[in-house]
Scaffold this motif. Structure first.
Motif, PDB file in Angstrom:
ATOM      1  N   ASP A  83       0.847  -1.191   0.000  1.00 10.00           N
ATOM      2  CA  ASP A  83       0.000   0.000   0.000  1.00 10.00           C
ATOM      3  C   ASP A  83       0.886   1.246   0.000  1.00 10.00           C
ATOM      4  O   ASP A  83       1.591   1.505   0.979  1.00 10.00           O
ATOM      5  N   PRO A  84       0.856   2.036  -1.084  1.00  7.25           N
ATOM      6  CA  PRO A  84       1.740   3.200  -1.157  1.00  7.25           C
ATOM      7  C   PRO A  84       1.188   4.393  -0.387  1.00  7.25           C
ATOM      8  O   PRO A  84       0.002   4.711  -0.459  1.00  7.25           O
ATOM      9  N   VAL A 116       6.172   2.451   0.957  1.00  7.87           N
ATOM     10  CA  VAL A 116       5.229   1.360   0.722  1.00  7.87           C
ATOM     11  C   VAL A 116       5.053   0.593   2.028  1.00  7.87           C
ATOM     12  O   VAL A 116       6.020   0.055   2.582  1.00  7.87           O
ATOM     13  N   GLY A 145      -2.462   0.032  -4.968  1.00  8.05           N
ATOM     14  CA  GLY A 145      -1.273  -0.765  -4.761  1.00  8.05           C
ATOM     15  C   GLY A 145      -1.259  -2.097  -5.474  1.00  8.05           C
ATOM     16  O   GLY A 145      -1.930  -2.300  -6.488  1.00  8.05           O
ATOM     17  N   CYS A 183       5.484   0.377  -5.365  1.00 10.48           N
ATOM     18  CA  CYS A 183       4.952  -0.942  -5.006  1.00 10.48           C
ATOM     19  C   CYS A 183       5.563  -2.027  -5.885  1.00 10.48           C
ATOM     20  O   CYS A 183       5.869  -3.135  -5.425  1.00 10.48           O
TER      21      CYS A 183
END
Length: 293
Positions: free
Chosen positions: A133-134, A217, A170, A143
């Motif tokens: 999950d950025p 990330v 993501g 990612c």
């Protein structure tokens, strides 16, 4: 009047087909249902025998979103349900085992979320999942970098990894493993997330703390816990556009790292599936399962 459609001998009520669920694109509920009917051949094997949690968004992604884990009121008696253990006591959940059940569930307007175990063994993970999950300004480009590292790290332990888009911002990295206690799978996944942060401290964070995540990330390892679920392959997401959590090739991930497009919308999937089929089919083959060390 709600139209009734016959699906594999079952009578399924499909409602509000003209309702626009995605105002940004004009994508309607009828088009969502058509997508699921088209994708059923690849989606159903990934749902089979896994109790489904519904993230419902009946008025579109801008309306109310709510999780439904228990069997919804009005569920037809031909939809398979099963008792699952919960910390608060056992509960009944839906199993989407066939096309009719899929179309009934899709009519509720839902994302499909599944655990990393099957109904006969609720404490044994047969999947590993890493949710990348950025945190802005990081994007799917970062990612992709982390996903490629995870691929090599898992391969070093004899585990083959398969990527998919999250359908949001993501990527997800999944792997089939020989059944192992969920707590062990979670511990192993956490160890890899911690290692990724040690190797790439400027890029990776393994803790959920919001203040740590901008520009990095977050490698979410916690979805391997028995009580957690992850968006299933091929589910449509409740986002601004009808993004699909679409399996991708590692070559596409490489391209994404270089800034290439890495995301798919529901209207694009029919052609994609005709070209590439189910890129996550190897997850369904017990012969390909790795072993958590």
């Amino acid at each position: 009047m709600t139209p009734i459609t016959e699906v594999e001998g079952r009578r399924v009520a499909l409602s509000n087909l003209e309702k626009v669920l995605y105002p940004a694109t004009g994508f309607t509920k009828g088009e969502v249902l058509h997508y699921y009917a088209t994708a059923a051949g690849v989606l159903l094997p990934h749902l089979r025998d896994r109790p489904v949690s519904f993230l419902r968004y009946p008025d579109g992604p801008d309306g109310q979103l709510f999780f439904a884990k228990n069997v919804p009121p009005g569920t037809p008696d031909w939809v398979t349900t099963a008792e699952v253990p919960r910390s608060a006591g056992p509960a009944r959940m839906v199993l989407v085992q066939d096309l009719a059940s899929l179309m009934w569930a899709a009519n509720l307007v839902t994302e499909f979320h599944t655990p990393q175990w099957v109904i006969g063994a609720p404490e044994l993970a047969d999947r590993l999942v890493f949710d990348l999950d950025p945190g802005a300004p990081a994007t799917v480009v970062e990612c992709a970098e982390v996903a490629l590292w995870l691929r090599e790290r898992l391969a070093a332990d004899g585990i083959a990894a398969y990527p998919k888009t999250s359908g949001a911002k993501g990527l997800h990295v999944l792997a089939a493993v020989e059944p192992v206690p969920s707590a062990r799978a979670t511990s192993y996944a956490k160890s890899l997330a911690v290692e990724a942060e040690a190797v790439m401290p400027e890029l990776v964070v393994h803790r959920m703390t919001r203040s740590l995540r901008p520009g990095k990330v977050f490698v979410d390892w916690s979805q391997n816990a028995a009580r957690k679920t992850t968006a299933a392959p091929y589910t449509v997401r409740a986002r601004r556009e009808p993004g699909v959590s679409a399996p991708v090739t590692w070559e596409e991930v490489e391209s994404g790292r270089a800034g290439g497009q890495l995301g798919f919308l529901a209207p694009e999937m029919a052609q994609r599936l005709s070209e590439v089929g189910d890129l996550m089919a190897p997850l369904l083959d017990p012969e390909g399962a790795g072993r958590v060390r």
